[in-house]
Design a protein around this motif. Structure first.
Motif, short mmCIF file in Angstrom:
data_model
loop_
_atom_site.label_atom_id
_atom_site.label_comp_id
_atom_site.label_asym_id
_atom_site.label_seq_id
_atom_site.Cartn_x
_atom_site.Cartn_y
_atom_site.Cartn_z
N LYS A 333 0.83 -1.21 0.00
CA LYS A 333 0.00 0.00 0.00
C LYS A 333 0.86 1.26 0.00
CE LYS A 333 -3.72 -2.43 0.15
NZ LYS A 333 -4.55 -2.57 -1.08
N GLY A 334 2.17 1.05 0.03
CA GLY A 334 3.08 2.18 0.02
C GLY A 334 4.51 1.69 0.05
N VAL A 335 5.44 2.64 -0.03
CA VAL A 335 6.86 2.35 0.11
C VAL A 335 7.46 3.37 1.07
CG1 VAL A 335 7.25 1.24 -2.14
CG2 VAL A 335 7.37 3.74 -1.95
N SER A 336 8.56 2.97 1.71
CA SER A 336 9.29 3.91 2.56
C SER A 336 10.77 3.73 2.29
CB SER A 336 8.98 3.64 4.04
OG SER A 336 9.47 4.70 4.84
N PHE A 337 11.51 4.83 2.32
CA PHE A 337 12.91 4.82 1.92
C PHE A 337 13.83 5.03 3.12
CE2 PHE A 337 10.33 6.66 -1.53
CZ PHE A 337 10.49 5.65 -2.48
N PHE A 338 14.89 4.25 3.15
CA PHE A 338 15.92 4.43 4.17
C PHE A 338 17.20 4.91 3.49
CE2 PHE A 338 19.33 3.37 7.02
CZ PHE A 338 18.82 3.71 8.26
N ASP A 339 17.63 6.09 3.95
CA ASP A 339 16.88 7.00 4.80
C ASP A 339 16.92 8.37 4.17
OD1 ASP A 339 19.45 7.87 5.34
OD2 ASP A 339 19.26 7.84 7.50
N GLY A 340 16.45 9.39 4.88
CA GLY A 340 16.38 10.72 4.32
C GLY A 340 17.71 11.25 3.83
N ASN A 341 18.77 11.00 4.59
CA ASN A 341 20.10 11.48 4.22
C ASN A 341 20.60 10.86 2.92
OD1 ASN A 341 20.42 13.22 6.41
ND2 ASN A 341 21.24 11.60 7.71
N ALA A 342 20.11 9.67 2.61
CA ALA A 342 20.59 8.95 1.42
C ALA A 342 19.88 9.38 0.14
CB ALA A 342 20.43 7.44 1.62
N LEU A 343 18.76 10.09 0.28
CA LEU A 343 17.98 10.48 -0.89
C LEU A 343 18.62 11.67 -1.61
CD1 LEU A 343 14.31 10.25 0.42
CD2 LEU A 343 15.33 8.84 -1.37
N SER A 344 19.06 11.45 -2.83
CA SER A 344 19.64 12.52 -3.64
C SER A 344 18.53 13.29 -4.34
CB SER A 344 20.59 11.94 -4.68
OG SER A 344 19.87 11.17 -5.63
N ASP A 345 18.88 14.44 -4.91
CA ASP A 345 17.90 15.20 -5.68
C ASP A 345 17.38 14.37 -6.85
OD1 ASP A 345 18.26 17.34 -4.01
OD2 ASP A 345 19.66 18.40 -5.33
N SER A 346 18.26 13.59 -7.45
CA SER A 346 17.87 12.72 -8.55
C SER A 346 16.89 11.65 -8.09
CB SER A 346 19.11 12.07 -9.17
OG SER A 346 18.76 11.21 -10.22
N ASN A 347 17.15 11.09 -6.90
CA ASN A 347 16.23 10.10 -6.34
C ASN A 347 14.85 10.69 -6.15
OD1 ASN A 347 18.73 8.72 -4.04
ND2 ASN A 347 18.23 8.10 -6.14
N LEU A 348 14.80 11.90 -5.59
CA LEU A 348 13.52 12.53 -5.30
C LEU A 348 12.76 12.87 -6.58
CD1 LEU A 348 14.70 14.76 -2.34
CD2 LEU A 348 12.97 12.95 -2.20
N LYS A 349 13.47 13.24 -7.62
CA LYS A 349 12.82 13.49 -8.91
C LYS A 349 12.21 12.19 -9.45
CE LYS A 349 15.61 17.45 -10.42
NZ LYS A 349 16.66 17.91 -11.39
N THR A 350 12.96 11.08 -9.28
CA THR A 350 12.46 9.78 -9.74
C THR A 350 11.23 9.36 -8.97
OG1 THR A 350 14.69 9.10 -10.41
CG2 THR A 350 13.08 7.34 -10.04
N ILE A 351 11.26 9.58 -7.65
CA ILE A 351 10.12 9.23 -6.81
C ILE A 351 8.89 10.03 -7.22
CG2 ILE A 351 9.19 9.36 -4.45
CD1 ILE A 351 12.16 8.85 -3.52
N ALA A 352 9.05 11.33 -7.41
CA ALA A 352 7.93 12.18 -7.80
C ALA A 352 7.36 11.78 -9.15
CB ALA A 352 8.37 13.64 -7.84
N ALA A 353 8.25 11.46 -10.10
CA ALA A 353 7.81 11.06 -11.45
C ALA A 353 7.09 9.72 -11.40
CB ALA A 353 9.01 10.98 -12.37
N THR A 354 7.60 8.79 -10.59
CA THR A 354 6.97 7.46 -10.47
C THR A 354 5.62 7.59 -9.78
OG1 THR A 354 9.18 6.49 -10.26
CG2 THR A 354 7.31 5.09 -9.70
N LYS A 355 5.54 8.44 -8.77
CA LYS A 355 4.28 8.67 -8.07
C LYS A 355 3.22 9.18 -9.04
CE LYS A 355 2.38 11.13 -4.08
NZ LYS A 355 2.70 12.04 -2.95
N ALA A 356 3.64 10.06 -9.94
CA ALA A 356 2.70 10.68 -10.90
C ALA A 356 2.05 9.64 -11.81
CB ALA A 356 3.42 11.73 -11.73
N ILE A 357 2.79 8.60 -12.19
CA ILE A 357 2.21 7.60 -13.09
C ILE A 357 1.34 6.58 -12.36
CG2 ILE A 357 4.18 7.80 -14.65
CD1 ILE A 357 5.07 5.00 -13.71
N LEU A 358 1.43 6.58 -11.01
CA LEU A 358 0.62 5.65 -10.23
C LEU A 358 -0.74 6.22 -9.89
CD1 LEU A 358 3.28 4.17 -7.76
CD2 LEU A 358 2.34 3.12 -9.82
N LYS A 359 -0.95 7.49 -10.14
CA LYS A 359 -2.25 8.11 -9.83
C LYS A 359 -3.29 7.77 -10.89
CE LYS A 359 -0.73 11.93 -6.94
NZ LYS A 359 -0.73 13.39 -6.74
#
Length: 359
Positions: A333-359
């Motif tokens: 029902k969701g995903v969670s990432f470990f951890d905040g410090n490891a998330l790059s700007d590129s990672n966050l862009k990928t997450i946002a783009a992937t989220k958009a296609i799941l809606k």
């Protein structure tokens, strides 16, 4: 058809349509992050804004079990549109100033060595006994203080288990270990309280067992000790109208085998299995496999699964996207990432783009 019946018909259709729409948009994205009281509010606001812009819906915050710090952070996160979970290291309590005043509260190995001063694997492994009244009440008291904090979604249990009887395979070389069988220095809890409680039920002493690794009563006793702490924590969380969630090992049978944790038998609202494929020398498709295993084990329950993804174990943003989709396709029902410090700007862009296609 009468007008009143016609209106009722359209109302039902409209409701079903809304439910279906909600179901399509409920897949959520979270991140585990550790707080530092020394950081300014402005720094946290910047961090939370970054998460939100990157598609994150919730933050699971480790405040070192400090309700005061949690109270400070909740409004900062919620202002940015993030839900907050109070992440607590439960049975493993490194540096707990109260617990350290009570050496008898700690788990004891089959060798007779206590976590108080003989810690397995790493120095921060300071595990409290889930059977002893005083140690379990201490943990539950910490849960209650977090549950009282207004605005949190859940108390999020971590290390709600025993020390690793088996380490993930990729970590063994780090400790120069071979674990082809249960080793006594990593087998807990043989404290006097646990032995006494077990003997009262089963009329035998596990210390005298020919082979404790195949003694199912002894294994179940420890599984049930953790289950009992979780079930009491569930009552406490719900008393304050909060949920109870937990970070757990990949799927129930594996968790049972590795850390005496059978989370499909708990009273809990949601679980976050740490499906860190690189820890087990597995390929990315294992994220889907392990997610599906947990989903199948919870088929008859209302417990939701949020797949935990280990960012440093990913080779690329392509794998990040694939891991998210594998979790979704296999029933999470969701995903969670470990951890905040490891998330790059590129990672966050990928997450946002992937989220958009799941809606």
């Amino acid at each position: 058809m009468k007008l009143s019946q016609l209106l009722l018909f359209f109302l039902v259709i409209s409701t079903i349509s809304c439910v279906n729409k909600d179901e399509k948009t409920t897949f959520k994205f979270g991140v585990w992050t550790t707080a530092d009281a020394k950081k300014a509010d402005s720094e946290y606001t910047k961090e939370f804004k970054k998460y939100k812009a990157g598609g994150i819906d919730e933050v699971l915050i480790n405040t070192g079990t400090d309700p005061k710090l949690l109270k400070r952070l909740v409004p900062l996160a919620t202002k940015e549109g993030l839900k907050v979970h109070a992440w607590i290291m439960a049975m493993n309590r490194p540096g707990d100033s109260i617990a350290l005043q009570h050496p008898d509260w700690y788990m004891v190995s089959k060798e007779g060595k206590s976590c108080f001063d003989n810690r397995p694997y790493v120095d921060y492994y300071q595990w409290l006994c889930p059977t002893r009244k005083e140690s379990r009440e201490h943990v539950l008291g910490l849960v209650e203080e977090l549950a009282k904090v207004e605005g949190i979604e859940s108390v999020h249990l971590d290390y709600i288990r025993f020390p690793d009887i088996f380490l993930p395979i990729s970590l063994l070389p780090k400790y120069n270990l071979v674990q082809d069988e249960e080793l006594p220095q990593f087998d807990f809890c043989y404290c006097d309280e646990c032995i006494k409680a077990f003997e009262k039920i089963h009329h035998k002493n596990p210390k005298k067992s020919h082979n404790t690794s195949i003694d199912m009563e002894w294994k179940n006793f420890r599984l049930n000790a953790i289950k009992s702490v979780v079930n009491d924590a569930y009552k406490i969380a719900h008393k304050y109208n909060k949920n109870l969630t937990a970070a757990v090992f990949p799927y129930p049978e594996m968790a049972d085998h590795m850390v005496r944790q059978r989370w499909d038998k708990w009273n809990i609202d949601e679980v976050y299995p740490m499906i860190y494929h690189s820890f087990y020398n597995e390929e990315i498709d294992w994220v889907g496999y392990a997610t599906q295993q947990g989903v199948a084990d919870l088929e008859e329950k209302k417990i939701k699964i949020n797949t935990g993804i280990y960012i440093p174990g990913l080779k690329s943003d392509k794998e990040l996207r694939e891991a998210i989709l594998l979790a979704k396709e296999n029933g999470a029902k969701g995903v969670s990432f470990f951890d905040g410090n490891a998330l790059s700007d590129s990672n966050l862009k990928t997450i946002a783009a992937t989220k958009a296609i799941l809606k």
